[in-house]
Design a protein around this motif. Structure first.
Motif, mmCIF file in Angstrom:
data_model
loop_
_atom_site.group_PDB
_atom_site.id
_atom_site.type_symbol
_atom_site.label_atom_id
_atom_site.label_comp_id
_atom_site.label_asym_id
_atom_site.label_seq_id
_atom_site.Cartn_x
_atom_site.Cartn_y
_atom_site.Cartn_z
ATOM 1 N N ALA A 1 0.986 -1.310 0.083
ATOM 2 C CA ALA A 1 0.000 -0.165 0.079
ATOM 3 C C ALA A 1 0.934 1.230 -0.025
ATOM 4 N N ALA A 2 1.994 1.202 0.864
ATOM 5 C CA ALA A 2 2.895 2.231 0.784
ATOM 6 C C ALA A 2 3.574 2.485 -0.411
ATOM 7 N N GLY A 3 3.972 1.447 -0.929
ATOM 8 C CA GLY A 3 4.645 1.690 -2.464
ATOM 9 C C GLY A 3 3.869 2.290 -3.706
ATOM 10 N N ALA A 4 2.363 1.927 -3.472
ATOM 11 C CA ALA A 4 1.393 2.370 -4.335
ATOM 12 C C ALA A 4 1.393 3.772 -4.164
ATOM 13 N N LEU A 5 1.150 3.880 -2.733
ATOM 14 C CA LEU A 5 1.120 5.464 -2.349
ATOM 15 C C LEU A 5 2.310 6.389 -2.833
ATOM 16 N N ALA A 6 3.400 6.108 -2.570
ATOM 17 C CA ALA A 6 4.706 6.748 -3.029
ATOM 18 C C ALA A 6 4.686 7.185 -4.493
ATOM 19 N N THR A 7 4.150 6.091 -5.340
ATOM 20 C CA THR A 7 4.316 6.437 -6.782
ATOM 21 C C THR A 7 3.325 7.277 -7.137
ATOM 22 N N LYS A 8 2.087 7.300 -6.284
ATOM 23 C CA LYS A 8 0.841 8.144 -6.801
ATOM 24 C C LYS A 8 1.246 9.472 -6.137
ATOM 25 N N VAL A 9 2.047 9.733 -4.867
ATOM 26 C CA VAL A 9 2.088 11.082 -4.407
ATOM 27 C C VAL A 9 3.311 11.722 -5.627
ATOM 28 N N PRO B 1 3.244 18.202 -9.025
ATOM 29 C CA PRO B 1 3.753 18.798 -10.163
ATOM 30 C C PRO B 1 5.397 19.228 -10.035
ATOM 31 N N ALA B 2 5.493 19.823 -8.593
ATOM 32 C CA ALA B 2 7.007 20.290 -8.567
ATOM 33 C C ALA B 2 8.185 19.290 -8.588
ATOM 34 N N LEU B 3 7.550 18.162 -8.236
ATOM 35 C CA LEU B 3 8.579 16.878 -8.139
ATOM 36 C C LEU B 3 9.169 16.458 -9.579
ATOM 37 N N GLN B 4 8.493 17.000 -10.589
ATOM 38 C CA GLN B 4 8.995 16.783 -11.928
ATOM 39 C C GLN B 4 8.886 15.210 -12.216
ATOM 40 N N GLY C 1 10.019 12.927 -10.521
ATOM 41 C CA GLY C 1 11.326 12.442 -9.970
ATOM 42 C C GLY C 1 12.486 13.200 -10.541
ATOM 43 N N ARG C 2 12.404 14.281 -11.354
ATOM 44 C CA ARG C 2 13.431 14.842 -11.705
ATOM 45 C C ARG C 2 13.922 16.091 -11.120
ATOM 46 N N HIS C 3 13.282 16.464 -10.039
ATOM 47 C CA HIS C 3 13.755 17.731 -9.176
ATOM 48 C C HIS C 3 14.888 17.286 -8.646
ATOM 49 N N PRO C 4 15.694 18.112 -8.638
ATOM 50 C CA PRO C 4 17.302 17.899 -8.153
ATOM 51 C C PRO C 4 17.432 17.743 -6.792
ATOM 52 N N LEU C 5 16.543 18.285 -6.134
ATOM 53 C CA LEU C 5 16.752 17.757 -4.497
ATOM 54 C C LEU C 5 16.294 16.422 -4.118
ATOM 55 N N LEU C 6 15.675 15.868 -4.980
ATOM 56 C CA LEU C 6 15.332 14.378 -4.638
ATOM 57 C C LEU C 6 16.609 13.565 -4.510
ATOM 58 N N THR C 7 17.572 14.051 -5.132
ATOM 59 C CA THR C 7 18.880 13.117 -5.295
ATOM 60 C C THR C 7 20.092 13.898 -5.369
ATOM 61 N N LEU C 8 20.062 15.051 -4.558
ATOM 62 C CA LEU C 8 21.098 16.079 -4.582
ATOM 63 C C LEU C 8 22.092 15.611 -3.546
ATOM 64 N N ASN C 9 22.632 14.492 -3.627
ATOM 65 C CA ASN C 9 23.618 14.092 -2.749
ATOM 66 C C ASN C 9 24.473 12.946 -3.200
ATOM 67 N N ALA C 10 25.421 12.378 -2.333
ATOM 68 C CA ALA C 10 26.083 11.203 -2.570
ATOM 69 C C ALA C 10 26.230 10.556 -1.047
ATOM 70 N N PHE C 11 26.311 9.301 -1.295
ATOM 71 C CA PHE C 11 26.500 8.529 0.133
ATOM 72 C C PHE C 11 27.812 7.420 -0.048
ATOM 73 N N SER C 12 28.439 6.957 1.112
ATOM 74 C CA SER C 12 29.182 5.880 1.015
ATOM 75 C C SER C 12 28.872 5.037 2.176
ATOM 76 N N ALA C 13 28.581 3.755 2.012
ATOM 77 C CA ALA C 13 28.147 2.817 2.856
ATOM 78 C C ALA C 13 29.176 1.771 3.396
ATOM 79 N N PRO C 14 29.290 1.380 4.441
ATOM 80 C CA PRO C 14 30.334 0.323 4.874
ATOM 81 C C PRO C 14 29.773 -1.108 4.822
ATOM 82 N N ALA C 15 30.503 -1.969 5.054
ATOM 83 C CA ALA C 15 29.926 -3.316 4.860
ATOM 84 C C ALA C 15 29.008 -3.710 5.668
ATOM 85 N N ASP C 16 28.939 -3.512 7.012
ATOM 86 C CA ASP C 16 27.812 -3.957 7.830
ATOM 87 C C ASP C 16 26.578 -3.060 7.814
#
Length: 382
Positions: free
Chosen positions: A200-208, A213-216, A218-233
């Motif tokens: 239900a939440a997955g369907a709602l996320a795509t709906k929202v 419209p401001a989210l374009q 999925g192309r609004h830059p703030l949605l993915t404006l970062n980078a991360f690094s994650a350790p093994a655990d």
């Protein structure tokens, strides 16, 4: 005279009684009705529910799911429940980097409703990229795939450059358009919610995503404006996550020549720290990878950048500096990157690569010199 007085007294008494009766029997005036609070729109209700779903998702993750996972910079977009800034106040006289200024400008242009939707969706996208996505499937870097060749070449160089276990460090694209896939959002919610609610939440996320419209889409830059690094655990294991929005904004600010190489070099620097169980609790946790990234950028067996391009890397690092005792100020991050470049340029043997453990040791000795005196120390000196 007394008779006239008695008559006047009776007249006043009667008038008083009549007035009292009139007041007592008068119909009270109807009070002006108060304005009724507007009911939330269906979109606002959807966003509120999604926001709650995301909070519950993160609360349902394993205890070590996010251990050591730190962003490239302190973004204005916080996931639900995340603290806005470090506990300490802003550093006096500090001016944040240009990339942070631009990110804050983007955030300020959103309405509260749009910002809430973006916060929830960005958190879903980040977790999908960290724990569900895999480099076993072809990765596309950049909104139109324009950075894919450079990203592949950079991670290949880094794997051969540093003396750490590298075959299992994934480089994964963080794409806002992934949020348009109900299958992917549902997979993400299953990490912390029961299957029925996750669907239900997955369907709602795509709906929202498409309701705002401001989210374009999925192309609004703030949605993915970062980078991360994650350790093994951490959840998903060793990986570097590179956001499309970050690459778009870095390009907009004029750093496109070094964007992928500098950012991936920095994030790989975190993998160097992880490999040696080095998890600093101060600004050296970010400034160290700035230094390692600078070393890689200038080294003959790394990117072998010339002096002008090395300077561009330091200015890119400065652009992500903050003023909250979090990731390092612009000047500190620039200095850390320049220090790393200097280690490569000044080597007697340009082809020698300093072992990663030694590089960490060297930077930790240098780090105090890059930090301003604490306010208490300054006060004591005067």
């Amino acid at each position: 005279m007394r008779k006239r007085t008695r008559i006047l007294g009776r007249t006043l008494a009667a008038a008083g009684a009549l007035a009292a009766l009139t007041v007592a029997t008068a119909v009270p005036a109807t009070a002006a009705p108060q304005a009724k609070a507007a009911e939330p729109t269906s979109v606002e209700q959807d966003i509120a529910q999604l926001y709650q779903d995301v909070e519950d998702l993160y609360n349902g993750l394993p205890a070590n799911a996010l251990r050591g996972v730190d962003p490239l910079f302190d973004s204005p977009v916080k996931r639900p429940g995340q603290q806005a800034h470090a506990a300490q106040g802003p550093i006096p006289g500090c001016t944040e980097g240009s990339l942070l200024t631009y990110a804050n400008k983007l955030a300020s242009s959103l309405t509260p409703t749009e910002g809430k939707a973006l916060s929830a969706l960005s958190a879903i996208g980040q977790l999908y990229t960290q724990a569900v996505a895999s480099d076993k499937t072809p990765q596309v870097f950049g909104t139109d795939g324009q950075y894919t060749p450079r990203a592949g070449a950079t991670i290949d160089k880094l794997r051969g450059f540093w003396d750490i276990e590298s075959w299992n460090i994934q480089l994964v694209a963080w794409k806002g358009t992934d949020l348009g896939s109900q299958e992917r959002t549902t997979q993400t919610f299953k990490l912390g919610l029961d299957p029925k609610r996750a669907a239900a939440a997955g369907a709602l996320a795509t709906k929202v995503l498409y309701e705002v419209p401001a989210l374009q889409g999925g192309r609004h830059p703030l949605l993915t404006l970062n980078a991360f690094s994650a350790p093994a655990d951490s959840l998903g294991g060793k990986r570097i996550m590179l956001g499309d929005g970050l690459l778009d904004v870095v390009n907009h600010l004029g750093f496109d020549d070094v964007s992928v190489e500098a950012v991936v070099g920095h994030e790989y620097g975190h993998q160097v720290d992880f490999a040696h169980d080095n998890y600093p609790r101060n600004e050296s946790g970010e400034m160290g990878p700035d230094a390692y990234g600078g070393y890689f950028a200038a080294h003959a067996k790394g990117e072998a950048y010339n002096a002008r391009t090395q300077q561009e890397v330091t200015y890119l690092d400065a652009s992500i500096g903050d003023c909250y005792h979090s990731h390092g100020t612009p000047d500190q991050r620039k200095a850390a990157s320049a220090w790393g470049e200097k280690q490569a340029v000044n080597q007697n043997n340009p082809n020698r690569i300093i072992p990663s453990a030694k590089m960490i040791e060297k930077f930790q000795k240098e780090y105090p010199k890059l930090m301003p005196p604490a306010p208490a120390a300054l006060a004591a000196a005067h």
